[in-house]
Motif scaffolding. Sequence first.
Motif, PDB file in Angstrom:
ATOM      1  N   THR A  35      42.558  28.699  33.934  1.00  0.00           N
ATOM      2  CA  THR A  35      42.745  30.137  33.669  1.00  0.00           C
ATOM      3  C   THR A  35      43.416  30.812  34.857  1.00  0.00           C
ATOM      4  O   THR A  35      44.373  31.567  34.701  1.00  0.00           O
ATOM      5  CB  THR A  35      41.381  30.828  33.421  1.00  0.00           C
ATOM      6  OG1 THR A  35      40.722  30.138  32.377  1.00  0.00           O
ATOM      7  CG2 THR A  35      41.551  32.292  33.033  1.00  0.00           C
ATOM      8  N   LEU A  36      42.902  30.499  36.065  1.00  0.00           N
ATOM      9  CA  LEU A  36      43.453  31.159  37.248  1.00  0.00           C
ATOM     10  C   LEU A  36      44.903  30.747  37.482  1.00  0.00           C
ATOM     11  O   LEU A  36      45.747  31.571  37.830  1.00  0.00           O
ATOM     12  CB  LEU A  36      42.598  30.846  38.477  1.00  0.00           C
ATOM     13  CG  LEU A  36      41.181  31.414  38.437  1.00  0.00           C
ATOM     14  CD1 LEU A  36      40.417  31.043  39.688  1.00  0.00           C
ATOM     15  CD2 LEU A  36      41.205  32.938  38.286  1.00  0.00           C
ATOM     16  N   THR A  47      57.155  38.591  39.850  1.00  0.00           N
ATOM     17  CA  THR A  47      57.134  39.683  40.840  1.00  0.00           C
ATOM     18  C   THR A  47      57.940  39.309  42.084  1.00  0.00           C
ATOM     19  O   THR A  47      58.712  40.121  42.597  1.00  0.00           O
ATOM     20  CB  THR A  47      55.679  39.997  41.278  1.00  0.00           C
ATOM     21  OG1 THR A  47      54.856  40.061  40.123  1.00  0.00           O
ATOM     22  CG2 THR A  47      55.582  41.302  42.027  1.00  0.00           C
ATOM     23  N   ARG A 111      46.675  45.185  21.138  1.00  0.00           N
ATOM     24  CA  ARG A 111      45.237  45.197  20.880  1.00  0.00           C
ATOM     25  C   ARG A 111      45.023  45.447  19.392  1.00  0.00           C
ATOM     26  O   ARG A 111      45.840  46.100  18.741  1.00  0.00           O
ATOM     27  CB  ARG A 111      44.545  46.320  21.664  1.00  0.00           C
ATOM     28  CG  ARG A 111      44.431  46.058  23.173  1.00  0.00           C
ATOM     29  CD  ARG A 111      43.446  44.935  23.438  1.00  0.00           C
ATOM     30  NE  ARG A 111      43.210  44.691  24.858  1.00  0.00           N
ATOM     31  CZ  ARG A 111      43.840  43.776  25.577  1.00  0.00           C
ATOM     32  NH1 ARG A 111      44.786  43.025  25.054  1.00  0.00           N
ATOM     33  NH2 ARG A 111      43.527  43.592  26.851  1.00  0.00           N
ATOM     34  N   MET A 135      53.955  48.573  28.885  1.00  0.00           N
ATOM     35  CA  MET A 135      53.734  48.938  30.291  1.00  0.00           C
ATOM     36  C   MET A 135      55.071  49.186  30.977  1.00  0.00           C
ATOM     37  O   MET A 135      55.169  49.965  31.910  1.00  0.00           O
ATOM     38  CB  MET A 135      52.989  47.817  31.022  1.00  0.00           C
ATOM     39  CG  MET A 135      51.502  47.843  30.752  1.00  0.00           C
ATOM     40  SD  MET A 135      51.068  46.652  29.539  1.00  0.00           S
ATOM     41  CE  MET A 135      50.371  45.379  30.570  1.00  0.00           C
ATOM     42  N   THR A 174      50.066  48.291  34.993  1.00  0.00           N
ATOM     43  CA  THR A 174      50.576  46.923  35.136  1.00  0.00           C
ATOM     44  C   THR A 174      49.477  45.860  35.098  1.00  0.00           C
ATOM     45  O   THR A 174      49.673  44.763  34.592  1.00  0.00           O
ATOM     46  CB  THR A 174      51.402  46.828  36.443  1.00  0.00           C
ATOM     47  OG1 THR A 174      52.502  47.718  36.307  1.00  0.00           O
ATOM     48  CG2 THR A 174      51.914  45.432  36.710  1.00  0.00           C
ATOM     49  N   PHE A 175      48.294  46.187  35.638  1.00  0.00           N
ATOM     50  CA  PHE A 175      47.180  45.228  35.606  1.00  0.00           C
ATOM     51  C   PHE A 175      46.201  45.570  34.483  1.00  0.00           C
ATOM     52  O   PHE A 175      45.086  45.079  34.464  1.00  0.00           O
ATOM     53  CB  PHE A 175      46.453  45.217  36.957  1.00  0.00           C
ATOM     54  CG  PHE A 175      47.280  44.652  38.082  1.00  0.00           C
ATOM     55  CD1 PHE A 175      47.328  43.280  38.311  1.00  0.00           C
ATOM     56  CD2 PHE A 175      48.035  45.477  38.903  1.00  0.00           C
ATOM     57  CE1 PHE A 175      48.096  42.757  39.350  1.00  0.00           C
ATOM     58  CE2 PHE A 175      48.806  44.960  39.941  1.00  0.00           C
ATOM     59  CZ  PHE A 175      48.838  43.595  40.158  1.00  0.00           C
ATOM     60  N   LEU A 176      46.636  46.459  33.606  1.00  0.00           N
ATOM     61  CA  LEU A 176      45.834  46.959  32.496  1.00  0.00           C
ATOM     62  C   LEU A 176      44.721  47.887  33.008  1.00  0.00           C
ATOM     63  O   LEU A 176      44.558  48.054  34.204  1.00  0.00           O
ATOM     64  CB  LEU A 176      45.247  45.807  31.682  1.00  0.00           C
ATOM     65  CG  LEU A 176      45.161  46.034  30.169  1.00  0.00           C
ATOM     66  CD1 LEU A 176      46.551  46.191  29.560  1.00  0.00           C
ATOM     67  CD2 LEU A 176      44.472  44.878  29.481  1.00  0.00           C
ATOM     68  N   THR A 181      40.614  44.538  32.537  1.00  0.00           N
ATOM     69  CA  THR A 181      41.562  44.657  33.658  1.00  0.00           C
ATOM     70  C   THR A 181      41.719  43.301  34.347  1.00  0.00           C
ATOM     71  O   THR A 181      40.772  42.523  34.413  1.00  0.00           O
ATOM     72  CB  THR A 181      40.989  45.681  34.672  1.00  0.00           C
ATOM     73  OG1 THR A 181      40.859  46.922  34.003  1.00  0.00           O
ATOM     74  CG2 THR A 181      41.905  45.855  35.864  1.00  0.00           C
ATOM     75  N   CYS A 182      42.913  43.075  34.875  1.00  0.00           N
ATOM     76  CA  CYS A 182      43.189  41.820  35.595  1.00  0.00           C
ATOM     77  C   CYS A 182      42.178  41.606  36.716  1.00  0.00           C
ATOM     78  O   CYS A 182      41.895  42.518  37.491  1.00  0.00           O
ATOM     79  CB  CYS A 182      44.596  41.888  36.181  1.00  0.00           C
ATOM     80  SG  CYS A 182      45.001  40.486  37.227  1.00  0.00           S
ATOM     81  N   GLY A 184      42.726  39.456  39.050  1.00  0.00           N
ATOM     82  CA  GLY A 184      43.442  38.888  40.211  1.00  0.00           C
ATOM     83  C   GLY A 184      44.286  39.906  40.959  1.00  0.00           C
ATOM     84  O   GLY A 184      45.163  39.507  41.724  1.00  0.00           O
TER      85      GLY A 184
HETATM   86  C1  HEM Z   1      51.389  40.478  39.717  1.00  0.00           C
HETATM   87  C2  HEM Z   1      50.480  39.659  39.253  1.00  0.00           C
HETATM   88  C3  HEM Z   1      49.621  39.894  38.049  1.00  0.00           C
HETATM   89  C4  HEM Z   1      49.729  40.797  37.026  1.00  0.00           C
HETATM   90  C5  HEM Z   1      50.783  41.872  36.826  1.00  0.00           C
HETATM   91  C6  HEM Z   1      48.606  40.567  36.125  1.00  0.00           C
HETATM   92  C7  HEM Z   1      48.365  41.301  34.965  1.00  0.00           C
HETATM   93  C8  HEM Z   1      47.324  41.057  34.094  1.00  0.00           C
HETATM   94  C9  HEM Z   1      47.108  41.743  32.837  1.00  0.00           C
HETATM   95  C10 HEM Z   1      48.013  42.815  32.255  1.00  0.00           C
HETATM   96  C11 HEM Z   1      45.982  41.240  32.284  1.00  0.00           C
HETATM   97  C12 HEM Z   1      45.352  41.622  30.937  1.00  0.00           C
HETATM   98  C13 HEM Z   1      45.771  40.630  29.867  1.00  0.00           C
HETATM   99  C14 HEM Z   1      45.156  40.943  28.521  1.00  0.00           C
HETATM  100  O1  HEM Z   1      43.969  41.277  28.438  1.00  0.00           O
HETATM  101  O2  HEM Z   1      45.869  40.837  27.528  1.00  0.00           O
HETATM  102  C15 HEM Z   1      45.460  40.232  33.194  1.00  0.00           C
HETATM  103  C16 HEM Z   1      44.294  39.512  32.981  1.00  0.00           C
HETATM  104  C17 HEM Z   1      43.787  38.566  33.860  1.00  0.00           C
HETATM  105  N1  HEM Z   1      44.321  38.197  35.069  1.00  0.00           N
HETATM  106 FE1  HEM Z   1      46.038  38.926  35.892  1.00  0.00          FE
HETATM  107  N2  HEM Z   1      47.842  39.544  36.615  1.00  0.00           N
HETATM  108  C18 HEM Z   1      48.421  39.104  37.789  1.00  0.00           C
HETATM  109  C19 HEM Z   1      47.955  38.089  38.621  1.00  0.00           C
HETATM  110  C20 HEM Z   1      46.770  37.419  38.455  1.00  0.00           C
HETATM  111  C21 HEM Z   1      46.249  36.426  39.375  1.00  0.00           C
HETATM  112  C22 HEM Z   1      46.929  35.966  40.669  1.00  0.00           C
HETATM  113  C23 HEM Z   1      45.053  35.996  38.867  1.00  0.00           C
HETATM  114  C24 HEM Z   1      44.075  34.995  39.401  1.00  0.00           C
HETATM  115  C25 HEM Z   1      44.319  34.042  40.234  1.00  0.00           C
HETATM  116  C26 HEM Z   1      44.835  36.717  37.622  1.00  0.00           C
HETATM  117  C27 HEM Z   1      43.730  36.564  36.816  1.00  0.00           C
HETATM  118  C28 HEM Z   1      43.532  37.221  35.628  1.00  0.00           C
HETATM  119  C29 HEM Z   1      42.397  36.957  34.742  1.00  0.00           C
HETATM  120  C30 HEM Z   1      41.265  35.956  34.985  1.00  0.00           C
HETATM  121  C31 HEM Z   1      42.552  37.812  33.623  1.00  0.00           C
HETATM  122  C32 HEM Z   1      41.629  37.944  32.398  1.00  0.00           C
HETATM  123  C33 HEM Z   1      40.656  39.094  32.626  1.00  0.00           C
HETATM  124  C34 HEM Z   1      39.753  39.327  31.412  1.00  0.00           C
HETATM  125  O3  HEM Z   1      40.216  39.222  30.287  1.00  0.00           O
HETATM  126  O4  HEM Z   1      38.584  39.613  31.632  1.00  0.00           O
HETATM  127  N3  HEM Z   1      45.887  37.572  37.418  1.00  0.00           N
HETATM  128  N4  HEM Z   1      46.300  40.139  34.296  1.00  0.00           N
END
Ligand code: HEM
Length: 236
Positions: A35-36, A47, A111, A135, A174-176, A181-182, A184
């Motif tokens: 996942t990670l 990015t 969604r 976004m 961008t990260f929701l 929310t993201c 990470g």
């Molecule tokens: C610029 C970098 C990143 C952006 C823009 C980003 C953006 C996002 C977005 C928009 C979501 C929501 C997806 C959804 O629910 O449909 C998400 C979920 C997630 N992201 Fe990121 N992400 C980034 C980097 C990372 C990194 C580096 C990690 C971990 C090493 C990470 C771990 C996660 C995880 C575990 C989720 C699921 C969270 C959940 O559903 O509870 N992300 N990310």
Amino acid sequence: MVHKEEQRQHHDILTQWLLADHQSTDKFLRDIALTLISAGRDTLSSTLSLLLWLVATHPDVEEKIFGEIERSARGTSRFLICKDDLHELVYLHAAIYETLRLYPPLPFEHRCATEADVLPSGHKVHKGMRMLFSMYSMGRMEETWGKDCMDFKPERWISDEGNIIHVPSQKFMTFLTGPRTCLGKAMSFMLLKFMVSSILWNYKFEMVEGHVVKPTPSMVLSMKDGLKMRVSKRKV
Ligand code: HEM
């Protein structure tokens, strides 16, 4: 089982997880690692490419980022930044925010409503209704970001006191926002600051004449014809 000595030698996320949690099964650990990797790999590479392109096409921004890195390097010819020094790179932090505002690696999301609801705007949502939101567009709305919304301007993220301005996640999507929310976000900033500072300290990037960068509306934002740049070693 990971011992204290190994903890000092290995800083990878899987080892840290094992140290914090002794009950996970191998299958759970495999799934977490996957996942990670899948969540972080394409988002960060998107990015990084877009930031290098924006920096190469905005010499004033490049100069400010480079000046900041130079101050952190404190006169040594070999640049080695530690985690504790990352907070000094405020302008780079702002440039990353600004890249992510204009070019969110995940440009749209969808969604599906599990129950009928009414949005804060008053729009009615039926059970099972699917909603798509962009976004990419939200990061470029004049009513949210002002008249210069289309300009790449890291300064908009920095306060008069020189700190990063907190922007609520409902505005910077961008990260929701909300419960999914993201996870990470902090790690992304840390990794991008490590990568960009060491890359820009060592190399200079110039666009190949005539090459036009066009983002494609795919699931992960990428460049239609790639990124053609000349890379030369800096003499520091
Ligand atoms: C610029 C970098 C990143 C952006 C823009 C980003 C953006 C996002 C977005 C928009 C979501 C929501 C997806 C959804 O629910 O449909 C998400 C979920 C997630 N992201 Fe990121 N992400 C980034 C980097 C990372 C990194 C580096 C990690 C971990 C090493 C990470 C771990 C996660 C995880 C575990 C989720 C699921 C969270 C959940 O559903 O509870 N992300 N990310």
